[in-house]
Design an enzyme around this catalytic site. Structure first.
Site, PDB file in Angstrom:
ATOM      1  N   ASP A  80      -2.531 -18.601   0.975  1.00 32.80           N
ATOM      2  CA  ASP A  80      -3.526 -19.296   0.134  1.00 32.80           C
ATOM      3  C   ASP A  80      -4.241 -20.373   0.955  1.00 32.80           C
ATOM      4  O   ASP A  80      -5.467 -20.517   0.893  1.00 32.80           O
ATOM      5  CB  ASP A  80      -2.890 -19.867  -1.154  1.00 32.80           C
ATOM      6  CG  ASP A  80      -1.553 -20.565  -0.933  1.00 32.80           C
ATOM      7  OD1 ASP A  80      -1.059 -20.576   0.216  1.00 32.80           O
ATOM      8  OD2 ASP A  80      -1.006 -21.116  -1.905  1.00 32.80           O
ATOM      9  N   TYR A  88       0.810  -1.212   0.000  1.00 31.23           N
ATOM     10  CA  TYR A  88       0.000   0.000   0.000  1.00 31.23           C
ATOM     11  C   TYR A  88       0.848   1.268   0.000  1.00 31.23           C
ATOM     12  O   TYR A  88       0.387   2.323  -0.407  1.00 31.23           O
ATOM     13  CB  TYR A  88      -0.907   0.034   1.241  1.00 31.23           C
ATOM     14  CG  TYR A  88      -2.171  -0.755   1.123  1.00 31.23           C
ATOM     15  CD1 TYR A  88      -2.139  -2.125   0.963  1.00 31.23           C
ATOM     16  CD2 TYR A  88      -3.405  -0.122   1.203  1.00 31.23           C
ATOM     17  CE1 TYR A  88      -3.297  -2.858   0.894  1.00 31.23           C
ATOM     18  CE2 TYR A  88      -4.581  -0.848   1.136  1.00 31.23           C
ATOM     19  CZ  TYR A  88      -4.513  -2.216   0.980  1.00 31.23           C
ATOM     20  OH  TYR A  88      -5.679  -2.945   0.913  1.00 31.23           O
ATOM     21  N   ASP A 136     -12.197  -9.284   4.366  1.00 29.75           N
ATOM     22  CA  ASP A 136     -13.452  -9.337   3.606  1.00 29.75           C
ATOM     23  C   ASP A 136     -13.963 -10.775   3.524  1.00 29.75           C
ATOM     24  O   ASP A 136     -15.149 -11.048   3.656  1.00 29.75           O
ATOM     25  CB  ASP A 136     -13.263  -8.805   2.169  1.00 29.75           C
ATOM     26  CG  ASP A 136     -13.570  -7.314   2.056  1.00 29.75           C
ATOM     27  OD1 ASP A 136     -13.343  -6.584   3.048  1.00 29.75           O
ATOM     28  OD2 ASP A 136     -14.037  -6.879   0.976  1.00 29.75           O
ATOM     29  N   ASP A 158      -6.178  -7.243   4.297  1.00 32.35           N
ATOM     30  CA  ASP A 158      -7.306  -6.619   3.606  1.00 32.35           C
ATOM     31  C   ASP A 158      -8.188  -7.689   2.970  1.00 32.35           C
ATOM     32  O   ASP A 158      -9.403  -7.720   3.143  1.00 32.35           O
ATOM     33  CB  ASP A 158      -6.776  -5.657   2.536  1.00 32.35           C
ATOM     34  CG  ASP A 158      -7.907  -5.008   1.751  1.00 32.35           C
ATOM     35  OD1 ASP A 158      -8.867  -4.536   2.392  1.00 32.35           O
ATOM     36  OD2 ASP A 158      -7.839  -4.998   0.503  1.00 32.35           O
ATOM     37  N   LYS A 218       3.527 -15.533   3.015  1.00 34.44           N
ATOM     38  CA  LYS A 218       3.776 -16.284   1.774  1.00 34.44           C
ATOM     39  C   LYS A 218       5.283 -16.541   1.720  1.00 34.44           C
ATOM     40  O   LYS A 218       5.981 -16.121   0.786  1.00 34.44           O
ATOM     41  CB  LYS A 218       3.258 -15.463   0.571  1.00 34.44           C
ATOM     42  CG  LYS A 218       3.262 -16.210  -0.754  1.00 34.44           C
ATOM     43  CD  LYS A 218       2.189 -17.279  -0.865  1.00 34.44           C
ATOM     44  CE  LYS A 218       2.351 -18.064  -2.155  1.00 34.44           C
ATOM     45  NZ  LYS A 218       1.447 -19.239  -2.240  1.00 34.44           N
TER      46      LYS A 218
HETATM   47  C1  IPM Z   1     -10.270  -1.539   4.058  1.00 35.87           C
HETATM   48  C2  IPM Z   1     -10.530  -0.958   2.703  1.00 35.87           C
HETATM   49  C3  IPM Z   1      -9.387  -0.014   2.321  1.00 35.87           C
HETATM   50  C4  IPM Z   1      -8.119  -0.817   2.323  1.00 35.87           C
HETATM   51  C5  IPM Z   1      -9.594   0.707   0.981  1.00 35.87           C
HETATM   52  C6  IPM Z   1     -10.872   1.502   0.949  1.00 35.87           C
HETATM   53  C7  IPM Z   1      -8.423   1.567   0.605  1.00 35.87           C
HETATM   54  O1  IPM Z   1     -10.703  -1.961   1.769  1.00 35.87           O
HETATM   55  O2  IPM Z   1     -10.158  -0.757   5.029  1.00 35.87           O
HETATM   56  O3  IPM Z   1     -10.184  -2.761   4.176  1.00 35.87           O
HETATM   57  O4  IPM Z   1      -7.790  -1.468   1.314  1.00 35.87           O
HETATM   58  O5  IPM Z   1      -7.419  -0.806   3.336  1.00 35.87           O
HETATM   59 MG    MG Z   2     -10.728  -3.926   2.599  1.00 27.89          MG
END
Ligand code: IPM
Ligand code: MG
Length: 359
Positions: A221, A141, A249, A245, A189
């Site tokens: 993975d 990032y 999700d 990240d 990894k």
């Molecule tokens: C998160 C989001 C952010 C990230 C985005 C919006 C830049 O996906 O906080 O997980 O990737 O960190």
């Molecule tokens: Mg995210």
């Protein structure tokens, strides 16, 4: 207790859910005799629209002065074609870096009332309760260079970690595990990446300092697969920025909706920024149907981590849980039965439950 809280509503559903969480905090303030002073500042796309900067200096200064920060969400299609320095996400990444919020804690707990709302089998997710500790200010990032070269024919992103950056997040992982079920899974990894090899070395070095914690290593993975096939195997996961990240999700599937997942981003000096793990959901913005729970649970994390107000945080969590018991759910939750409610109705129900909880 008197606390100054900076509010960063951002874009999409950000302002709606942040308003929900400030009214919940007002209810907590009056129940427990605290004073929360709120100050709005700009971030993301709405800051670009107003002052042509996703992270105005004034926002950084206000955040540095505050006792804690609550953030809604940033981003949306309106700014998708902007040059990279004028993208809403720059605001979010910028504030994480400016405040050195290196530790992102994302608790993932499957609420029993929502087990059937997950596309995963109930038998698999039942009892899952894990914490993702994501490194937040390093890795892909932030590595430089990150650019298009040769007229866009070639691109480069850079993955950099220093030993000290890895050490502080790994320590946070161990400490978090000590406060829970004492099991740490470090995700990397290391069969491919140099950065992951150093990561694994640091974990191996640090483990001597935490003899009560059982630690294992898992390739990312394999971790992605285990997270949805054997989620009960995990207690605390510690991992680098990009892996964290993606895995967070994925882990939200265990809870039935990304709209249930709060997060805390913490600095070494104790400053904390609290935001839902979901994004700005531009498709439903302004419709009054967004799930405010991730944002509200994020403000409970603020009370706990930044202000030490455990009883107040527990009250919010219990009030949310009661709403689920009452069968209330917003449109993102695919539950059968119960009652589908709007953002406002869910917020009001949570506030009502707060006032009736004996604490
Ligand atoms: C998160 C989001 C952010 C990230 C985005 C919006 C830049 O996906 O906080 O997980 O990737 O960190
Ligand atoms: Mg995210």
């Amino acid at each position: 207790m008197k606390k100054q809280i900076v509010l960063l509503p951002g874009d999409g559903i950000g302002p709606e859910i942040l308003a929900s969480s400030t009214s919940v905090l007002e209810a907590i303030a009056s129940k427990f005799n605290h004073q929360f002073i709120f100050e709005h500042q700009l971030i993301g796309g709405s800051a670009i629209d107003k002052v042509n900067d996703p992270l105005p200096e004034q926002t950084i200064l206000a955040a540095k002065r505050a006792d804690a920060i609550l953030l809604g969400a940033v981003g949306g299609p309106k700014w998708d074609n902007n040059p990279s320095h004028l993208r809403p996400e720059r605001g979010l990444l910028g504030i994480r870096k400016a405040l050195d919020l290196y530790a992102n804690l994302r608790p993932v707990k499957g609420f029993k009332q929502l087990l059937h709302a997950s596309p995963l089998k109930e038998a698999i997710i039942n009892g899952s309760d894990l914490l993702i500790v994501r490194e937040l200010t390093g890795g892909l990032y932030f590595g430089r260079p990150s650019e298009r070269q040769n007229n866009g024919e070639r691109v480069v992103d850079t993955l950099v970690y220093s030993r000290s950056e890895i050490e502080r997040i790994v320590k946070k992982g161990f400490e978090s595990a000590q406060l829970r079920r004492k099991k740490l899974t470090s995700v990397d990894k290391a069969n491919v990446l140099e950065s992951s090899k150093l990561w694994r070395e640091v974990v191996e070095e640090q483990k001597a300092n935490y003899p009560d914690v059982e630690v294992d290593h898992c390739l990312v993975d394999a971790a992605a697969m285990k997270l949805i096939t054997q989620p009960n195997q995990f207690d605390v996961i510690v991992t680098e920025n990009m892996f964290g990240d993606i895995l967070s999700d994925e882990a939200s599937v265990l809870t039935g909706s990304l709209g249930m997942l709060p997060s805390a981003s913490l600095a070494e000096n104790g400053v904390g920024l609290y935001e839902p793990a979901h994004g700005s959901a531009p498709d439903i913005a302004g419709k009054g149907i967004a799930n405010p729970i991730a944002m509200i649970l994020s403000s409970a994390m603020m009370l706990r981590y930044s202000f030490g107000l455990d009883k107040e945080a527990n009250t919010i969590e219990a009030a949310v849980e009661s709403c689920l018991d009452q069968g209330l759910h917003t449109a993102d939750l695919h539950v059968s039965g119960g009652k589908r409610v709007s953002t406002k109705e869910m917020t009001e129900a949570i506030i009502k439950n707060i006032s009736s909880i004996n604490s």
